[in-house]
Design an enzyme around this catalytic site. Structure first.
Site, PDB file in Angstrom:
ATOM      1  N   GLU A  13      38.482  42.416  40.684  1.00  0.00           N
ATOM      2  CA  GLU A  13      39.827  42.894  40.976  1.00  0.00           C
ATOM      3  C   GLU A  13      40.237  44.189  40.264  1.00  0.00           C
ATOM      4  O   GLU A  13      40.930  45.022  40.850  1.00  0.00           O
ATOM      5  CB  GLU A  13      40.851  41.800  40.638  1.00  0.00           C
ATOM      6  CG  GLU A  13      40.768  40.597  41.544  1.00  0.00           C
ATOM      7  CD  GLU A  13      41.499  39.397  40.964  1.00  0.00           C
ATOM      8  OE1 GLU A  13      41.035  38.847  39.937  1.00  0.00           O
ATOM      9  OE2 GLU A  13      42.529  39.019  41.523  1.00  0.00           O
ATOM     10  N   ARG A  34      51.581  36.823  37.821  1.00  0.00           N
ATOM     11  CA  ARG A  34      50.629  37.864  37.426  1.00  0.00           C
ATOM     12  C   ARG A  34      51.256  39.253  37.573  1.00  0.00           C
ATOM     13  O   ARG A  34      50.927  40.173  36.817  1.00  0.00           O
ATOM     14  CB  ARG A  34      49.321  37.761  38.219  1.00  0.00           C
ATOM     15  CG  ARG A  34      48.182  38.585  37.634  1.00  0.00           C
ATOM     16  CD  ARG A  34      46.834  38.289  38.273  1.00  0.00           C
ATOM     17  NE  ARG A  34      46.084  37.249  37.592  1.00  0.00           N
ATOM     18  CZ  ARG A  34      45.172  37.469  36.630  1.00  0.00           C
ATOM     19  NH1 ARG A  34      44.889  38.700  36.238  1.00  0.00           N
ATOM     20  NH2 ARG A  34      44.532  36.469  36.075  1.00  0.00           N
TER      21      ARG A  34
END
Lengths: 793, 490
Positions: A749, A323
């Site tokens: 997030e 990621r």
């Protein structure tokens, strides 16, 4: 009679789209909300405490438990040989023992547990266990790991175009390094598990976990049982932030192995210092980069080496580091790019999921480069950022090849290549970056403040201010496509009240509130009629972790489908009564409307029950459109992107390096909000947590590998006094362009990375204080010491 | 050994508990013995505030309430007091207290684990504000000992300012006071053979100290509490000084203030700040409010931690300590109390009784600077306190205390000597910066490197110089006033 009479005056109206308090708020403020340690203990409950390695790397030659066993209240000591099933954890990489077997790999690694009558007796005795460890050389830094090629997983390279060639032809190049520290989750409720043996070798596990399904899997694996023998329940966590995605499972397994040995219920509540010593944190990263760019500030080539400090085992480091690669573009088109990602094995805690999951470590690097370019060209950093945004601008033909691994440039592209495709081949279809930044630039009065700050600084000999706007583009979905599935159950009882249960977990984010809002609207009833219940592996099996910001997207949709099935059953039943088509039945305001008559929801439910109509159903959802090829590192790993931007202003003290955040303006995209109050809570909370990561929160390991910041006395998360009086959050006024539940977007997030504007503002202040045009080398977190170093280096 | 009953007022009634060990914490008693699990343990060291409760005492005929950390407070220390936990403040019919209702309405709880502690800090604020609203800065000060990881605090600060707009819920002070008086008629912990000795007079304290030199002396327990929860120490006998009435006084004399060893940090700093208003920020930055409400200045001084923040200041101000025993008393400069890392000159039968702080004089210029990672509730990497008397352009007297650079809080004698008699100008400052930087050999640790500590010591002297030349508001927190910020940005 109960003290709380049933709610007679039911409020009607759409449940979603409006601000509602958290479903547990009233019990939380009264101290009545139950966490694992508050569950009344069954008779004979014992308490466990971990035995920790005091050596970073070594051979475990012996464990002398005699002194511990002689301590008051001690019942037993549980070690690796007491595990009835596999002594290795059922983690996907299979590289972690439940308890250390013959080697220890970090200070704080759990070698076993002491079981005693009270928690304090267990903790006292655990320190009396004598460990015979022959020390081996330890790898404590990323640099040492890179030199020794010590990795938990193989390196990954992602390339598009030809970065080396593009670098040679770039008008300007800049090279640099960056170090970014890790972060302790500091959930207020520490890790805890409470395991109760049941009849016929069945088990109930109360775990403060974001992933009950994995706890079930791990516990059954360690006990050598089928999954169906273990039931895991979690009503709520006192905070998770990713720290209870895998780490909660370890505690549950330790407790279960202990309970299996002593044949009694065992609770393991980690002391806060032990929690710091044992559990993994956000991955610290180190970077080396070279950026090529033109006179206009446009990035034309990027060579990047990013090294993640993974600790002693793989845990989730693979997807975290992936990621970071996916987000090393952030909002910007990377034309010719070469990224090397190293997953370094060190003798420290095994670093794990933490809000953003590698995304922040990707974003901060490219934002650093944007700042570098601006200062090098003496441009405004916001102008450089805008210049590099993804857009539908057609690529000029003079540039080199842009397709992954393409050897030859196609002579005549079928479709014009645009600056709209990520380095992993995903087209950014829902791009709102330019208008979003432009709106924030105006509302925060960025240009005027830049001028004002220059004027102010020129008259201020000691204090210097800085300002920065940074954007966020964050991909929503688990990058492992299979996890993007969810289930839910909706039960309608004969009085018309509703229970919803789903595979997600509540860690404070308000998931249960949102899901109940969604179900209420689907059934056209009041929010107060819907109750969301504890996460439970016996209700929803095989649920994914509540992570990747996707809790509402996945579980909300599954619950919506479950409610829809019940509604369809009721509609069909009413159609039969009133002789109309199913499409003619409406559910709203607590009523069921047919062309013929209007009945209350409760009345219809009562009649349907009497006519043997099913009043409950399951729902299942899987995210559409997504796919990802791990071999070519290309695909569409994300269903959509969430966007945001923030403007932060700071002041630094050039004598000491101390700093303060003075003003924050945020514009963030949550799609059509299901609950603006909760969403703003996520944005503000995420921002402040990110601010902590980049300013006051410093993890310090000493030269023996001992984490010397292992309590809130030495590890400093932000306090109320760190939050500026001007802290303004606005929501972007547009629904999700993809078909997501109620038009919403994920929010957990993405706001974390808004805090990178604080870090960039600090560098702006340093650059203004220096006034020498030199590149600013600031180590994160920007402690006073690091800021002073950046001023004088 | 005699573990006397522990008695306190809760929900309007006397609670009596038997057999509570001397080192059992108030939090353990609440959660494990009374099964009241609303109060949470977040850290077990008084740094997160999840365990915050409010205690009430009679003081000059009035009910005095304060928020404290229950996780490091010995349970017996609240004998004779009133106690409120998060479970005690809603009305009998379930109607929430304004501190609770405001938290709901402002979205002040997410995961909810820190929430009981915040609610109780707000409840403490509510009592102290007497129906008045508070400023944002006052709210931040009241919440300085509570950590939240979810909300980012804005909603909680809003709740602090909103709770006074809700229908008022006053405490029935008279009823609580009458119950407290009932308990005061038969105080506990006076017998010399009890495991938790809590003398009410100085005479009794000195006698108990002489009879039980093995007893662990405690005051607010904000450090000794950690010896229990973190180092797992157990004491057979504890000697608590916080009920000694003579030591609870702050006495004003013509040239000095005498602060009793049992005076809380909150009250001690209030007295110091009243005399030297420039210390207000430093006082606010000393730990969090619940720690200041429990901890004592005498405890901070007697404990002698090298990073205890009060000592550099007290050394610079020329404070003396008075040690007392049955054999008599002696007075010495504070810096002479310490002989090494957490070692001091006190005899086994002595107690620290008073701290005598000279009052401000017209010719002095005293400042204290604290460097820490976090502004609030943090421990100094470096603390520098300077008290210079400058007349006719020359330094007549120089008194400098430093923390974080040696095994004990210390006086910077060489730097003082280098300043004394010198003209107060930039050249002297540059000269003394070198002396100050060379005077100590600090260590590198998790708070800062040795190099940074050394560098900053000199830079702080430069800050002192600049301030003496009329430069105003040159510390980062001086920009936090929104009005000043707006003015500056315009």
């Amino acid at each position: 009679m109960t003290s709380n009479p049933p709610n007679i005056a039911i409020e009607h109206g759409p449940a979603a789209g409006v601000t509602r308090p958290h479903e547990s708020a009233r019990s939380q403020v009264a101290g009545a909300a139950t966490y694992i340690d508050d569950i009344p203990e069954v008779r004979g409950t014992l308490h466990a405490a971990p035995i920790l390695s005091n050596v970073a790397h070594g051979k475990l030659l012996g464990v002398d438990t005699s002194a511990a066993r002689a301590m008051p209240g001690v019942v037993d000591v549980v070690l690796s040989q007491d595990i009835p099933g596999d002594p290795m954890l059922a983690a996907f990489a299979g590289d972690e023992p439940v308890f250390a077997i013959d080697t220890v790999q970090h200070i704080g690694q759990v070698i076993g547990v002491v079981v005693a009558r009270t928690a304090m007796q267990a903790r006292r005795a655990a320190r009396k266990v004598k460990l015979n460890i022959e020390a081996l050389p330890a790898i404590l830094t990323v640099q040492q790991a890179l030199e020794a090629k010590s990795f938990v997983l193989p390196p990954v390279h992602v390339r598009r175009g030809n970065a080396a060639a593009a670098m040679k032809t770039a008008q300007h190049t800049l090279s640099g390094t960056l170090e970014v520290g890790g972060q302790e989750h500091f959930y207020l409720e520490g890790q805890i598990a409470y395991v109760l043996p049941q009849e016929q070798n069945q088990w109930v596990v109360y775990s403060s976990t974001q992933h009950p399904g994995e706890v079930q899997h791990w516990v059954s694996h360690a006990l050598g049982l089928d999954n169906n023998a273990v039931r895991v329940e979690c009503r709520r966590m006192g905070g998770g932030f990713g720290g209870k995605e895998t780490q909660a499972g370890h505690l549950a397994v330790w407790s279960a192995v202990a309970a299996n040995k002593v044949k009694q219920a065992v609770k393991l509540r980690l002391d806060r210092d032990d929690d710091f010593m044992v559990t993994g944190k956000r991955h610290p990263f180190a970077y080396e980069y070279t950026a090529g760019f033109d006179d206009t500030g446009r990035l034309t080539a990027l060579q990047l080496m990013m090294a993640a400090n993974c600790g002693f085992s793989a845990d989730l480091s693979g997807p975290v580091a992936d990621r970071a690669i996916f987000h090393s573009d952030n909002a910007y088109y990377l034309q010719d790019v070469d990224i090397a990602s190293y997953r370094c094995k060190t003798n420290t805690q095994s670093h794990t999921a933490f809000r953003g999951f590698g995304g922040p470590q990707g974003v901060i690097l490219i934002e650093t480069i944007m700042g570098d370019i601006a200062r090098h060209l003496k441009m405004d950093p916001l102008d450089v950022r805008i210049r590099n945004l993804y857009s539908d601008e057609v690529l000029s033909t003079s540039t080199s090849s842009v397709r992954t691994g393409a050897e030859a440039v196609r002579a005549e592209p079928v479709e014009a290549l645009r600056r709209d495709t990520t380095h992993y081949g995903m087209k950014v279809e829902d791009n709102i970056l330019a208008p979003l930044l432009s709106k924030l630039e105006l509302s925060a009065q960025y240009r005027r403040r830049v001028e004002a700050i220059s004027a102010w600084n020129s008259k201020s000999p000691v204090l210097k201010r800085g300002i920065a706007i940074t954007p966020v583009k964050f991909g929503i979905s688990f990058t492992a496509t299979l996890f993007n599935q969810a289930g839910a159950l909706v039960h309608v009882y004969t009085d018309g009240s509703v229970q919803v249960n789903h595979g997600g977990t509540e860690m404070g984010q308000g998931l249960h509130t949102k899901v109940a809002q969604i179900v209420a609207d689907e059934l056209g009833i009041s929010f107060t009629r819907v109750l969301a219940t504890a996460s439970d592996t016996s209700k929803i099996p095989n649920a994914s972790a509540t992570a990747a910001s996707a809790g509402t997207d996945l579980n909300g949709r599954a619950a919506q489908f479950a409610a829809r099935h019940v509604r369809d059953n009721l509609a069909a039943f009413v159609c039969g009564l009133d002789g109309c088509g199913a499409g003619a039945i409406q559910f709203q305001n607590g009523q069921v409307l047919s062309p013929k008559t209007t009945r209350s929801f409760e009345e219809v439910v009562g009649m349907a029950y009497a006519n043997r109509i099913q009043l409950w159903s399951d729902g299942f959802y899987r995210t559409p459109k997504i796919h990802y090829d791990k071999a070519t590192l290309t695909g569409r790993p994300f269903y959509y992107f969430a966007y945001g931007a923030s403007c932060s202003e700071v002041v630094i003290d050039t004598l000491t390096g101390e700093s303060r955040v003075l003003k924050v303006d945020i514009l963030h995209d949550v799609g059509r909000s299901i609950n603006p109050g909760l969403d703003i809570g996520q944005i503000e909370g995420g921002f402040v947590q990110g601010m902590g990561w980049l300013t006051t929160e410093q993890l310090v390991w000493n030269d023996k590998g001992y984490l010397s910041t292992h309590a809130p006395s030495t590890y400093k998360i932000p306090t109320a006094g760190d939050v500026p009086a001007h802290f303004k959050v606005d929501l972007w006024p547009e629904p999700n362009r993809e078909d997501n539940v109620f038009g919403s977007k994920a929010v957990g997030e993405p706001p974390f990375m808004l805090a990178i504007s604080v870090f960039e503002a600090l560098k702006d202040a340093v650059a203004r204080a220096r006034g020498d045009g030199a590149a600013v080398r600031l180590i994160a977190p920007a402690t006073a010491e690091h800021v002073l170093a950046a001023l004088t280096a | 050994m005699n573990t006397q009953p522990l008695r306190f007022i809760r929900r309007g009634e006397v609670v009596t508990l038997h057999g509570v060990e001397p080192t059992r914490t108030l939090l353990e008693v609440l959660r494990d013995d009374l099964h009241c699990t609303g109060t949470k343990e977040g850290c077990g060291e008084g740094d997160c505030g999840a365990c915050t409760v409010v205690v009430g005492e009679e003081r000059d005929g009035q009910l005095h309430t304060s928020a404290i950390n229950s996780c490091i407070r010995m349970a017996h220390s609240i004998d004779g007091m009133a106690l409120w936990t998060v479970e005690d403040i809603a009305a009998a019919d379930g109607t929430l207290h304004p501190a609770q209702e405001a938290m709901v309405q402002c979205h002040g709880s997410q995961c909810g684990f820190c929430t009981p502690g915040f609610v109780m800090s707000l409840f403490g604020l509510y009592q102290n504000q007497q129906g008045q609203t508070c400023t944002r800065e006052e709210a931040q000060a009241a919440l300085s000992g509570n950590l939240c990881r979810c909300t980012g605090y804005r909603p909680i600060l809003d709740a602090a300012q909103a709770m006074h707009t809700l229908p008022a819920v006053p405490l029935d002070d008279t009823k609580v006071l009458s119950k407290l008086q009932l308990l005061a008629q038969s105080p506990q912990g006076l017998e010399a053979n009890s495991s938790y000795i809590s003398p009410r007079s100085l005479k009794a304290l000195l006698k108990a100290r002489a009879q039980s030199p093995d007893a662990q002396i405690v005051a607010g327990c904000t450090d000794v509490g950690l010896w229990v929860t973190k180092m797992h120490m157990q004491f057979a006998r504890v000697l608590d000084v916080t009920q000694v009435k003579e030591l609870l006084r702050v006495e004003q004399y013509p040239h000095h203030i005498a602060i009793g060893a049992a005076v809380t940090l909150t009250d001690a700093f209030a007295a110091l700040v009243a005399d030297r208003p420039q210390l207000a920020t430093f006082a606010h930055r000393f730990a969090g409010l619940p720690v200041r409400n429990s901890g004592t200045l005498g405890g901070n001084v007697a404990n002698g931690s090298p990073i205890g923040d009060s000592m550099p200041l007290l050394i610079a101000l020329g404070a003396h300590v008075v040690l007392m025993g049955q054999r008599g008393h002696r007075e010495l400069p504070l810096e002479d109390l310490y002989t090494g890392y957490r070692k001091n000159v006190m005899a086994p039968d002595e107690v620290l009784a008073w701290i005598k702080v000279p009052k401000a004089t017209a010719s002095e210029r005293s400042r204290v600077y604290k460097i820490s990672k976090r502004f609030e509730d943090d421990i100094s990497a470096v603390c520098l306190a300077l008290n210079l008397h400058i007349t006719d352009g020359a330094v007549q007297k120089a008194s400098i205390g430093v923390g974080g650079v040696a095994a004990t809080p210390v006086r910077a004698r060489k730097s003082e000597a280098a300043l004394r008699g010198q003209p107060w100008n930039l050249s002297t400052v540059k000269q003394v910066q070198k002396v100050l930087r060379n005077e100590f050999n600090p260590i590198s640790d998790m708070r800062a490197s040795a190099a940074y500590r050394t560098e900053v010591l000199g830079n702080l002297l430069q800050r002192y110089w600049l301030e003496s030349q009329g430069l105003q508001a040159i510390e980062v927190h001086s920009l936090l006033d929104p009005l000043q910020l707006e003015g500056a940005a315009a």
